[in-house]
Design an enzyme around this catalytic site. Sequence first.
Site, short mmCIF file in Angstrom:
data_model
loop_
_atom_site.label_atom_id
_atom_site.label_comp_id
_atom_site.label_asym_id
_atom_site.label_seq_id
_atom_site.Cartn_x
_atom_site.Cartn_y
_atom_site.Cartn_z
N ARG A 26 0.83 -1.21 0.00
CA ARG A 26 0.00 0.00 0.00
C ARG A 26 0.86 1.25 0.00
O ARG A 26 0.54 2.24 -0.66
CB ARG A 26 -0.93 -0.03 1.22
CG ARG A 26 -2.09 -1.03 1.03
CD ARG A 26 -2.75 -1.34 2.34
NE ARG A 26 -3.96 -2.14 2.19
CZ ARG A 26 -3.98 -3.47 2.02
NH1 ARG A 26 -2.85 -4.15 1.94
NH2 ARG A 26 -5.14 -4.12 1.94
N ASP A 313 -4.46 -15.21 7.31
CA ASP A 313 -3.17 -15.73 6.84
C ASP A 313 -2.50 -16.62 7.88
O ASP A 313 -1.50 -17.29 7.58
CB ASP A 313 -2.24 -14.57 6.47
CG ASP A 313 -2.74 -13.84 5.23
OD1 ASP A 313 -3.48 -14.44 4.43
OD2 ASP A 313 -2.38 -12.66 5.06
N LYS A 340 -6.58 -19.04 -1.68
CA LYS A 340 -5.31 -18.33 -1.48
C LYS A 340 -4.28 -18.84 -2.50
O LYS A 340 -4.65 -19.42 -3.51
CB LYS A 340 -4.85 -18.52 -0.03
CG LYS A 340 -5.79 -17.85 0.97
CD LYS A 340 -5.78 -16.34 0.82
CE LYS A 340 -6.75 -15.66 1.76
NZ LYS A 340 -6.89 -14.22 1.48
C1 S3P Z 1 -4.32 -8.89 2.18
C2 S3P Z 1 -5.57 -9.33 2.46
C3 S3P Z 1 -5.90 -10.74 2.68
C4 S3P Z 1 -4.66 -11.57 2.94
C5 S3P Z 1 -3.54 -11.25 2.04
C6 S3P Z 1 -3.16 -9.79 2.12
C7 S3P Z 1 -4.11 -7.44 1.98
O1 S3P Z 1 -6.54 -11.24 1.51
O2 S3P Z 1 -4.97 -12.94 2.87
O3 S3P Z 1 -2.40 -12.04 2.35
O4 S3P Z 1 -2.96 -6.98 2.02
O5 S3P Z 1 -5.12 -6.75 1.77
P1 S3P Z 1 -8.15 -11.11 1.35
O6 S3P Z 1 -8.49 -9.70 1.57
O7 S3P Z 1 -8.47 -11.52 -0.06
O8 S3P Z 1 -8.73 -12.05 2.36
#
Ligand code: S3P
Length: 428
Positions: A26, A313, A340
């Site tokens: 981000r 995660d 995932k």
């Molecule tokens: C993430 C959101 C999660 C997570 C991923 C990172 C993020 O996925 O599993 O490793 O940085 O927004 P989801 O939002 O699809 O669950």
Amino acid sequence: MDKEVSPARALNGTIKLPPDKSISHRSVMFASLHQGRSTIRNFSSAADPHSTIECMRGLGVAIREDGNTVEVEGTGRDGLQLPEGDLDCGNSGTTMRLLSGIIAGSGVPARLVGDESLSARTMKRIIDPLTEMGAEITAREDDFAPLDISRPRSLKPLHFPLPIPSAQLKSCVLLAGLFGDEQTEVIETLPSRDHTERLLNLTIEEKGEKKHIYSSREDGIPEQSYRIPNDFSAAAFWLVAGAIHPNAEITLPNVGMNPTRFGALNILKQMGAAITVSNEHDEGAEPVADLSVVSSELQPVEITEEIVPNCIDEIPILMIAMLYADGVSRISGAEELRHKETDRLAAMAEMLEKAGADFTEYKDGFEIKGDPNFVSESASFKSYHDHRIAMSAAVLSMMGDQSSQIQHAECTAISYPSFWDDLSLLTN
Ligand code: S3P
């Protein structure tokens, strides 16, 4: 590369964890949308955030890297350039889903590609709302990358109750909304990680159990100059290893302690893990603390749907903790893990089977009969090229009485490039 992991006699030491992956992605995307320079410190050297850097460079953003410091000359929302080639998101779902929002919002047409694993993950969840906002998206078999995204029409605001509790989906829609003259509204029922809202300082209204989050062109995009905390999701592997190993003391400085991320900490504490939290303070928009863990006696626990987004995660490594609890633990409402980097429920079922565990796999979770004296059988564990599966297998292997192999162990570099070095440091 296969990695051999021997039983660990002891686990002792202090680990410098990798910087947070979600915040690294981000920071560089939002710094690109800010007009002017941002300096990001403690940026992750893992493969996924580097896919994001390369994609933003592909959109004409000048980004300099000096060790873990990244300097971004942000073009502002309207300065992104037409890319000359494909934007390669590698293995990173966060890159592809968040960037799709930026591409659709900006109207700069682009083609997003990914590796074999990412190209097998559904993008329907983002294609539907972005199409409603005016984007035109062509995807392989309607759902999968490569994605060709353009926006021949004007951007429409969206009122979007989240159909699944996904931070990637939430962020994708909010990022597209940042380019709109009218406000886009995302409504969240189960809280998922909120780094996007924090770093962009978006307006949030809490109405009963729901959060309404807004974005539009009116929102200024803050400079992204800060130090990224270390990754709680990486910490979780050592928190579990320390708790289940009979001779352990591990310290993890400067770990991100965002409440939407540390569900696994609460679960481990509920299980009886002896984890100490100290030196709590804020770094930029994010809380951090030092964590330490020592050998613990674990009780069984239940993970249900409403807390899954806060430990999404960490579920594979929490399953390893459950193997050592004194009784039956349960996980339900976790079907999202099947979408995932690999089907993580199937991969974990195979791992537990090989280890000789007593468990039942369900469509959306597991029942695991733990035993504090469980000895993992020696095996060659498949990682399915999934970093979190490989690291979970490594922790399990340290608890065996003979060494085991982890297949395609190099995949840990997706989120945690120094994982194998840190494992050696703790065991020597
Ligand atoms: C993430 C959101 C999660 C997570 C991923 C990172 C993020 O996925 O599993 O490793 O940085 O927004 P989801 O939002 O699809 O669950």
